[in-house]
Design an enzyme around this catalytic site. Structure first.
Site, mmCIF file in Angstrom:
data_model
loop_
_atom_site.group_PDB
_atom_site.id
_atom_site.type_symbol
_atom_site.label_atom_id
_atom_site.label_comp_id
_atom_site.label_asym_id
_atom_site.label_seq_id
_atom_site.Cartn_x
_atom_site.Cartn_y
_atom_site.Cartn_z
ATOM 1 N N HIS A 193 -8.735 -3.814 -2.392
ATOM 2 C CA HIS A 193 -7.881 -2.997 -1.507
ATOM 3 C C HIS A 193 -8.350 -1.540 -1.497
ATOM 4 C CE1 HIS A 193 -3.713 -1.905 0.086
ATOM 5 N NE2 HIS A 193 -4.172 -0.741 -0.328
ATOM 6 N N GLU A 194 -8.630 -1.007 -2.692
ATOM 7 C CA GLU A 194 -9.015 0.406 -2.780
ATOM 8 C C GLU A 194 -10.428 0.633 -2.211
ATOM 9 O OE1 GLU A 194 -6.585 2.185 -3.248
ATOM 10 O OE2 GLU A 194 -5.315 0.718 -4.250
ATOM 11 N N CYS B 151 0.865 -1.175 0.000
ATOM 12 C CA CYS B 151 0.000 0.000 0.000
ATOM 13 C C CYS B 151 0.907 1.231 0.000
ATOM 14 C CB CYS B 151 -0.864 -0.012 1.260
ATOM 15 S SG CYS B 151 -1.933 1.431 1.428
ATOM 16 N N HIS C 27 -10.158 0.982 1.376
ATOM 17 C CA HIS C 27 -9.712 2.331 1.779
ATOM 18 C C HIS C 27 -10.916 3.265 1.968
ATOM 19 C CE1 HIS C 27 -5.369 2.604 1.918
ATOM 20 N NE2 HIS C 27 -5.225 2.043 0.726
#
Ligand code: NI
Length: 186
Positions: free
Chosen positions: A130-131, A88, A134
C-alpha cells in the site's frame, strides 16, 4: 519532531510520482521522524511521505508493535494473494476489501543509507504494498475491481470529511489515478 497534517484524497500530491532519495541527511531523518509521529498519532499502520505533502520515496509502518521505515523501495511479490479490508489515512473511516500479494520481499535503504531487506507477510506485506503504491501515486481504490471501486467512490463522495473539503473550497482534482502499476505485478 512534529506531527504533520495528513493530506486527504483529492489533494494532487497523492497522485504524483515521487522522487528517489539521494541525500541520506539530517533532513531525511527528520522526515522519517515526522512520518512516524504523525502515523502514531493518527493512529495508522503505515504512512507514506506524499501523505504529508512530501513527494519522496519514503514510508513508515507500525505493524505488530514494530516500527519500521523504508527508503527507495523495490518489491518482489509472492504469487499467492491475500484478501482483506484495507484503509488509508487519506480516506478517513473507509475500508474496502483489497486483494494484495500474501508476502513481499522489499529492498531499499534505512535513513542512514544502509541497504536493508524487509520480508513481510499478511498485514506487513499489505502495508508495504500500500505504501509503495503511494510513492507511485497509486491509491488503494485503484486496486479495487470496477464494481467495488464504483461503490467506494460513492462512499467517498458522501463522507463527511470529503463534504468539508468541498465546502471549504479546496481545489480538488477528483479522479482516479491515471498511473500504471509500474511493473509491481498487481
Ligand atoms: Ni494510504
Amino acid at each position: 519532531m512534529a506531527i504533520q497534517p495528513i493530506r486527504l484524497f483529492g489533494d494532487p500530491v497523492l497522485t504524483t510520482q515521487t522522487a528517489l532519495v539521494v541525500d541520506f541527511d539530517k533532513e531525511l531523518r527528520t522526515l522519517v521522524q515526522d512520518l512516524t509521529e504523525t502515523m502514531l498519532e493518527a493512529p495508522g499502520a503505515g504512512l507514506a511521505a506524499p501523505q504529508i505533502g512530501v513527494p519522496m520515496r519514503v514510508f513508515v509502518w507500525d505493524v505488530d508493535d514494530e516500527l519500521g521505515h523504508l527508503i527507495n523501495p523495490t518489491l518482489d511479490l509472492s504469487d499467492e494473494d491475500q484478501e482483506g479490508d484495507e484503509g488509508c489515512l487519506s480516506f478517513p473511516g473507509l475500508a474496502f476489501n483489497t486483494k494484495r500479494a500474501l508476502s513481499v520481499v522489499a529492498k531499499g535503504f534505512n535513513m542512514f543509507g544502509d541497504p536493508v531487506v524487509i520480508t513481510g507477510t499478511e498485514l506487513l506485506a499489505r502495508a508495504i504494498q500500500h505504501e509503495t503504491d503511494h510513492l507511485d501515486g497509486i491509491l488503494f481504490i485503484d486496486r479495487l475491481d470496477a464494481a467495488l471501486r464504483k461503490e467506494a467512490m460513492k462512499e467517498i463522495r458522501s463522507a463527511e470529511w470529503f463534504g468539508q473539503l468541498i465546502a471549504e473550497g479546496v481545489d480538488l482534482k477528483i479522479r482516479l489515478s491515471p498511473h500504471s502499476t509500474l511493473g509491481l505485478g498487481l
